[in-house]
Design a protein around this motif. Structure first.
Motif, PDB file in Angstrom:
ATOM      1  N   LEU A   1      73.327 143.815  81.354  1.00 51.19           N
ATOM      2  CA  LEU A   1      74.364 144.284  80.437  1.00 51.19           C
ATOM      3  C   LEU A   1      75.716 144.446  81.120  1.00 51.19           C
ATOM      4  CD1 LEU A   1      72.342 147.051  78.572  1.00 51.19           C
ATOM      5  CD2 LEU A   1      73.349 145.052  77.471  1.00 51.19           C
ATOM      6  N   VAL A   2      75.685 144.901  82.379  1.00 50.97           N
ATOM      7  CA  VAL A   2      76.912 145.224  83.114  1.00 50.97           C
ATOM      8  C   VAL A   2      76.979 144.366  84.374  1.00 50.97           C
ATOM      9  CG1 VAL A   2      78.256 147.049  84.198  1.00 50.97           C
ATOM     10  CG2 VAL A   2      76.758 147.589  82.261  1.00 50.97           C
ATOM     11  N   PRO A   3      77.912 143.434  84.458  1.00 49.28           N
ATOM     12  CA  PRO A   3      77.972 142.556  85.632  1.00 49.28           C
ATOM     13  C   PRO A   3      78.504 143.281  86.863  1.00 49.28           C
ATOM     14  CG  PRO A   3      79.842 142.140  84.203  1.00 49.28           C
ATOM     15  CD  PRO A   3      78.962 143.123  83.473  1.00 49.28           C
ATOM     16  N   THR A   4      78.069 142.843  88.025  1.00 51.31           N
ATOM     17  CA  THR A   4      78.653 143.294  89.276  1.00 51.31           C
ATOM     18  C   THR A   4      79.853 142.406  89.583  1.00 51.31           C
ATOM     19  OG1 THR A   4      77.351 141.795  90.657  1.00 51.31           O
ATOM     20  CG2 THR A   4      76.326 143.900  90.045  1.00 51.31           C
ATOM     21  N   ARG A   5      80.468 142.603  90.740  1.00 54.91           N
ATOM     22  CA  ARG A   5      81.609 141.753  91.100  1.00 54.91           C
ATOM     23  C   ARG A   5      81.181 140.308  91.319  1.00 54.91           C
ATOM     24  NH1 ARG A   5      81.908 140.858  96.598  1.00 54.91           N
ATOM     25  NH2 ARG A   5      80.469 142.077  97.900  1.00 54.91           N
ATOM     26  N   LEU A   6      79.874 140.087  91.484  1.00 52.47           N
ATOM     27  CA  LEU A   6      79.352 138.730  91.650  1.00 52.47           C
ATOM     28  C   LEU A   6      78.901 138.120  90.327  1.00 52.47           C
ATOM     29  CD1 LEU A   6      77.243 139.215  94.919  1.00 52.47           C
ATOM     30  CD2 LEU A   6      79.574 138.301  94.692  1.00 52.47           C
ATOM     31  N   GLY A   7      79.003 138.904  89.263  1.00 47.08           N
ATOM     32  CA  GLY A   7      78.595 138.398  87.958  1.00 47.08           C
ATOM     33  C   GLY A   7      77.258 138.963  87.518  1.00 47.08           C
ATOM     34  N   PHE A   8      76.623 138.282  86.579  1.00 50.32           N
ATOM     35  CA  PHE A   8      75.329 138.717  86.071  1.00 50.32           C
ATOM     36  C   PHE A   8      74.209 138.201  86.977  1.00 50.32           C
ATOM     37  CE2 PHE A   8      78.022 139.025  82.313  1.00 50.32           C
ATOM     38  CZ  PHE A   8      77.636 140.272  81.821  1.00 50.32           C
TER      39      PHE A   8
END
Length: 215
Positions: A152-159
């Motif tokens: 649901l919530v991506p990190t700085r690297l994406g999903f």
């Protein structure tokens, strides 16, 4: 107001494609794609009774900017999106977006600025903007099923990166996302001859990932 919205689609064989998650979630790491859709849908429905009713469909009214109130049926969609890297024979990455309940591409989606109201559901008993409802439900989903948070919530690297294995193909990498949307089907027919269409009335051929749809 009630025009279908389609995203780029590349169908997939739900019952024969394997999805390998980056780590053990939902009690194991590798699933048949159809199983994973069912698990994501289950995670959403367990938020509350009223959310479950929204997933099934609830009578309501809706209004969008520059439009008037319309009576119809609203439904909360749990949508799994996959962006798969290209494989042999494909020159581009492939994007898949599937409604977990109907296993069809999502359509009839309301914009975030649309307002909905239903006398039968506590989520929108009072008129509320779709965007505010979806933000609230995403937070509640993370509480109800923490395993969904990464999707649901991506990190700085994406999903999260997953792997797909289809019949007759090699494993390929993909990014996987879980999203929530609200659809609206008006009670008002488009014309006197044809009833309003629903997602299930817009069948899409199910083909292996990487093959093109003919329209």
């Amino acid at each position: 107001m009630n025009e279908p919205q389609f995203a780029a689609q590349t169908p997939i064989l739900f019952s024969e494609t394997l999805v390998k998650l980056p780590e053990h979630k939902f009690y194991r790491q590798t699933f048949i794609f159809e199983e994973l859709l069912a698990i994501m849908l289950w995670a959403v429905t367990r938020i509350s009774y009223d959310v479950n009713c929204l997933v099934e469909g609830t009578k309501a009214r809706a209004i969008q900017p520059a439009g008037g109130w319309e009576q119809g049926t609203i439904r909360l969609l749990a949508i799994v999106s996959l962006k798969a890297s290209h494989s042999v024979g494909d020159s581009e990455d492939k994007y898949i977006e599937i409604d977990c309940k109907t296993k069809q591409p999502p359509n009839w989606l309301l914009t975030d600025t649309a307002v909905i109201q239903s006398d039968n559901n506590l989520v929108c008993r009072e008129p509320r903007q779709v965007g505010a409802i979806l933000r609230e439900l995403k937070q509640e989903l993370q509480t109800a099923c923490v395993e969904t948070t990464d999707f649901l919530v991506p990190t700085r690297l994406g999903f999260p990166a997953v792997e797909l294995l289809e019949p007759g193909r090699e494993w390929r990498h993909a990014q996987m996302r879980l999203g929530l949307e609200i659809s609206f089907i008006s009670d008002r027919p488009r014309d006197s001859q044809n009833p309003p269409r629903t997602s299930s009335a817009l069948p899409q051929p199910v083909l292996p990932l990487g093959e093109n749809l003919t329209r």
